[in-house]
Motif scaffolding. Structure first.
Motif, PDB file in Angstrom:
ATOM      1  N   TYR A  30       9.030  57.609  88.413  1.00 27.62           N
ATOM      2  CA  TYR A  30       9.591  58.898  88.834  1.00 27.62           C
ATOM      3  C   TYR A  30      10.245  59.641  87.676  1.00 27.62           C
ATOM      4  O   TYR A  30      10.147  60.857  87.570  1.00 27.62           O
ATOM      5  N   GLU A  33       7.504  61.180  85.614  1.00 28.08           N
ATOM      6  CA  GLU A  33       6.964  62.354  86.299  1.00 28.08           C
ATOM      7  C   GLU A  33       7.939  63.525  86.210  1.00 28.08           C
ATOM      8  O   GLU A  33       7.523  64.677  86.060  1.00 28.08           O
ATOM      9  N   SER A  34       9.209  63.235  86.278  1.00 29.34           N
ATOM     10  CA  SER A  34      10.219  64.284  86.188  1.00 29.34           C
ATOM     11  C   SER A  34      10.197  64.945  84.814  1.00 29.34           C
ATOM     12  O   SER A  34      10.303  66.165  84.694  1.00 29.34           O
ATOM     13  N   THR A  38       5.883  66.996  86.926  1.00 28.29           N
ATOM     14  CA  THR A  38       4.931  66.838  88.027  1.00 28.29           C
ATOM     15  C   THR A  38       5.545  66.193  89.263  1.00 28.29           C
ATOM     16  O   THR A  38       4.841  65.956  90.237  1.00 28.29           O
ATOM     17  N   LYS A  40       7.187  66.066  92.628  1.00 25.84           N
ATOM     18  CA  LYS A  40       7.316  67.007  93.751  1.00 25.84           C
ATOM     19  C   LYS A  40       8.638  66.822  94.486  1.00 25.84           C
ATOM     20  O   LYS A  40       9.339  67.770  94.780  1.00 25.84           O
ATOM     21  N   ASN A  41       8.974  65.582  94.787  1.00 26.00           N
ATOM     22  CA  ASN A  41      10.180  65.277  95.549  1.00 26.00           C
ATOM     23  C   ASN A  41      11.286  64.852  94.569  1.00 26.00           C
ATOM     24  O   ASN A  41      11.350  63.696  94.151  1.00 26.00           O
ATOM     25  N   THR A  42      12.140  65.784  94.208  1.00 30.80           N
ATOM     26  CA  THR A  42      13.150  65.490  93.196  1.00 30.80           C
ATOM     27  C   THR A  42      14.239  64.558  93.704  1.00 30.80           C
ATOM     28  O   THR A  42      14.917  63.921  92.904  1.00 30.80           O
TER      29      THR A  42
END
Length: 73
Positions: A30, A33-34, A38, A40-42
């Motif tokens: 995560y 991705e952050s 990319t 989506k769900n922060t």
């Protein structure tokens, strides 16, 4: 969905460490991705961190209780 502490307390320490490794890998994913933008769900990072804290708390409780049992016997 957050982990249920009652279910975690039923697990033994080996399983808790396995679950901890899984959540640490998930947190790493995560965070990557952050950084790339990319994710989506922060709120997923916050939720995984809380789950890790729950697992660590249960592990420390189990260790503490096993030390108490050793001293009394």
């Amino acid at each position: 969905m957050p982990l249920d502490p009652k279910e975690l307390r039923k697990m033994d320490i080996k399983d808790l460490y396995k679950k901890l490794d899984e959540y640490n890998a998930e947190l790493l994913k995560y965070r990557a991705e952050s950084r790339m933008g990319t994710l989506k769900n922060t709120s997923a990072i916050k939720n995984v961190r809380k789950d890790i804290a729950r697992i660590l708390t249960i592990i420390s409780e189990k260790k503490r209780s096993s030390k108490k049992n050793e001293k009394t016997t």
